[in-house]
Design an enzyme around this catalytic site. Sequence first.
Site, PDB file in Angstrom:
ATOM      1  N   ASP A  96       0.829  -1.204  -0.095  1.00  0.00           N
ATOM      2  CA  ASP A  96       0.110   0.028  -0.158  1.00  0.00           C
ATOM      3  C   ASP A  96       0.820   1.275   0.055  1.00  0.00           C
ATOM      4  O   ASP A  96       2.246   1.079   0.527  1.00  0.00           O
ATOM      5  CB  ASP A  96      -1.177   0.032   1.065  1.00  0.00           C
ATOM      6  CG  ASP A  96      -0.136   0.337   2.702  1.00  0.00           C
ATOM      7  OD1 ASP A  96       0.540  -0.582   2.951  1.00  0.00           O
ATOM      8  OD2 ASP A  96      -0.738   1.133   3.236  1.00  0.00           O
ATOM      9  N   GLU A 160      -0.023  -0.628   5.721  1.00  0.00           N
ATOM     10  CA  GLU A 160       0.987  -0.056   6.652  1.00  0.00           C
ATOM     11  C   GLU A 160       0.713   1.273   6.696  1.00  0.00           C
ATOM     12  O   GLU A 160       1.068   2.179   7.842  1.00  0.00           O
ATOM     13  CB  GLU A 160       2.456  -0.361   6.217  1.00  0.00           C
ATOM     14  CG  GLU A 160       3.551  -0.182   7.159  1.00  0.00           C
ATOM     15  CD  GLU A 160       4.163   1.446   6.945  1.00  0.00           C
ATOM     16  OE1 GLU A 160       4.510   1.925   7.882  1.00  0.00           O
ATOM     17  OE2 GLU A 160       3.732   2.059   6.045  1.00  0.00           O
TER      18      GLU A 160
END
Length: 458
Positions: A96, A160
């Site tokens: 991500d 994250e």
Amino acid sequence: MEHSAQHAAISAAVAALMPQAKEELAELVAYRSVADPAQFPASECLGAAEWIAAALRAEGFGDVALLETPDGTSSVYGHLPGPAGAPTVLLYAHYDVQPPLDEAAWTTPPFQLTERDGRWYGRGAADCKGGVLMHLLALRALRADGGVPVGVKVIVEGSEEQGTGGLERYAEKHPDLLAADAIVVGDTGNFRVGVPTVTAMLRGMAMVRVRVDTLAGNLHSGAFGGAAPDALAALIRMLDSLRAEDGSTTVDGLAADAVWEGTQYPEETFRADAKVLDGVRLTGSGTVADRVWARPAVTVLGIDCPPVVGATPSVQARAEALVSLRVPPGVAAGAASELLAAHLTSRAPWGARVEVRPTGEGEAFSADTTSPAYASMAAAMREAYDGAEMAVVGQGGSIPLTSTLRGLYPDAEILLTGLSDPAAQIHAVDESVSPAELERMAVAEALFLQRYAVSAAV
């Protein structure tokens, strides 16, 4: 085989793989994998996860799965068993990314990998899709040089950057899943290009949304201004209280005087890395290393209020802000969040109503740099970087999973490496990665895995 011969073989294998790595990184960067469905479709994250799962299967990982974590995102897991008696190493990255901010401000499209001036530009190129390729390159080079000498687990997180803790909670409920003898977290970077680096300390993070209400609705500033309490003005006063006159972070009850004893960060170098404008002073006191690695730091990430264009002459009834607090090791993220909330609430003027809501937390981390894994990594980096000694530094950012792994596996040796050198401009416009650093760090990781297999067998 002597170390020099191993180095030559691994280096040649990685060099031959770099054209393929560029194509693959371009494919991975093309996924707009911001883990926030309010900004980008969730299918973008799913596409990136499935790409990584397919890449692991192609490398011989038989146990590959998309883990549905409690925050609604998917992390990619893979396991490649090693030779009998070999140690297991966990390799971490995340797919991500941060949102691209103003896409029009990018020199080239953020989700299109573009080569320019010796670097590859694109959102996630360094943080941390480049880390995925670093791990893949190291494993491929080892396979070309006789095989992977350790058991390998790979975990690639899907949220994250959002700090929503999905993988941490999943790992806590499945404590055997990520167990390993050593863990390489590929989400930091070198102190600068050409300086091989491990990060021995991470600050933790506490993030809150603070909302201020003062009126039932907006009022005409001509008719009511001067007596009607302005929520935006109240919020500004509250946020200003988080900084001392010199810019130091000041949160009631939170110590801010720690000293960094390791590698220092020269002020001139920091000014250049941060692109501080001429005549503008740095904030805070102590050395730069004290300020960015060892002490708390507050940042106002965003404010909900009327934009300048289209603003009306109104006293604001409501205002809201997102506030991030970085905290050094020794301070629990939850405790820091509570101190931040109490500080903001106590500074509300005029009896304004205040609501502070925690939105994310990550614990700080401090590593044992005397462990055998650090010795193996130092030797591997020395070879990969033609004799350069490994630097050991801190990092102001947070990687929440690291402390979770430390709690679950207290005997595991944890090393933090990666591709985010200062020129990478991660989280900012025109993020990039140095392909030379990607190549050398992949070589270093492969050599580390070879050396760690030997040291663990002694």
